[in-house]
Design a protein around this motif. Structure first.
Motif, PDB file in Angstrom:
ATOM      1  N   ARG A 118      59.890   2.434   9.380  1.00 28.65           N
ATOM      2  CA  ARG A 118      59.592   3.882   9.417  1.00 28.65           C
ATOM      3  C   ARG A 118      58.198   4.139   9.964  1.00 28.65           C
ATOM      4  N   ASN A 126      60.269   0.549   5.072  1.00 24.98           N
ATOM      5  CA  ASN A 126      59.046   1.346   5.208  1.00 24.98           C
ATOM      6  C   ASN A 126      58.202   0.902   6.400  1.00 24.98           C
ATOM      7  N   ASN A 156      57.171   5.854  13.550  1.00 24.30           N
ATOM      8  CA  ASN A 156      56.338   7.065  13.605  1.00 24.30           C
ATOM      9  C   ASN A 156      55.156   6.865  14.551  1.00 24.30           C
TER      10      ASN A 156
END
Length: 228
Positions: A19, A16, A23
């Protein structure tokens, strides 16, 4: 943003973070999870930024952040902010290293050294690297990586595949490391207390305080290089 009522495991935590940072950077950075086995079979999880044209990948280890997250000391978004800050701070400071020096024995031999590690706690890794046993310890070898002006910027642990590439035997590796280490100064035997006090002269860690004994025999000895 993660559900604060749900507690992730380390694997989910790392994925996570990758990720969210990917982003933020809109895919501009190539970020990967990296599992590292260090001395004494200590396994660590990190994320690394792969920079094209560089032989060195900076790695941010996540264990301490994960402990803070689990204990409630940091929220997940706060962890992402801090890891992102570390990555952005250091991504452009990666030194350029010509790793081709490591592929040739004649160019790497002057940068080879030895160190002692626990044989028992590292027995799994020892099968993957040249070594020799000394009492309950193992002598293993590493090469120092240097930048364009000769400054030390990191080390590479020597493994069996390197020996195959160089077509060298462990005995030659040992003799080479000993020659390089002697050239850098005479060795001396010192207690761990002496070494730690030389690093932290104002620290009273080894003084009797009802809990820590001053008897240096409990801490053993360490073999160091005497400054030239």
């Amino acid at each position: 943003m993660e559900d604060e009522c749900y507690m992730m495991n380390l694997e989910e935590f790392a994925e996570n973070i990758i990720r969210d940072i990917s982003n933020r950077t809109e895919g501009a950075l190539h970020i990967l999870k990296k599992n590292v086995v260090r001395n004494n079979n200590v396994k660590m999880t990190g994320i690394t930024v792969v920079k094209e044209g560089s032989g060195i990948e900076p790695c941010v280890y996540l264990e301490e952040f994960f402990r803070e997250y689990k204990s409630g000391g940091m929220k997940f978004d706060e962890v992402v902010d801090e890891v992102y800050r570390l990555i952005m701070k250091n991504k452009d400071d990666i030194p350029k290293v010509d790793v081709s020096f490591f592929l040739n024995w004649e160019t790497v031999r002057d940068n080879i050294y030895a160190k002692l590690i626990s044989a028992e706690q590292n027995k799994e890794q020892l099968g993957e690297m040249p070594h020799r046993i000394f009492l309950d310890l193992a002598v293993v070898y590493y090469a120092v990586a240097r930048d364009s002006v000769g400054k030390e910027i990191g080390t590479v642990l020597i493994r069996n595949e390197h020996m195959e590439e160089w077509e060298q035997r462990e005995e030659i590796l040992y003799q080479t490391a000993m020659t390089n280490m002697r050239a850098e100064g005479e060795a001396e035997l010192a207690t761990i207390e002496t070494v730690i006090k030389s690093i932290f002269p104002d620290n009273n860690l080894f003084l009797d305080d009802g809990g820590i004994q001053r008897n240096t025999e409990e801490y053993g000895n360490v073999y160091t290089d005497k400054p030239s």
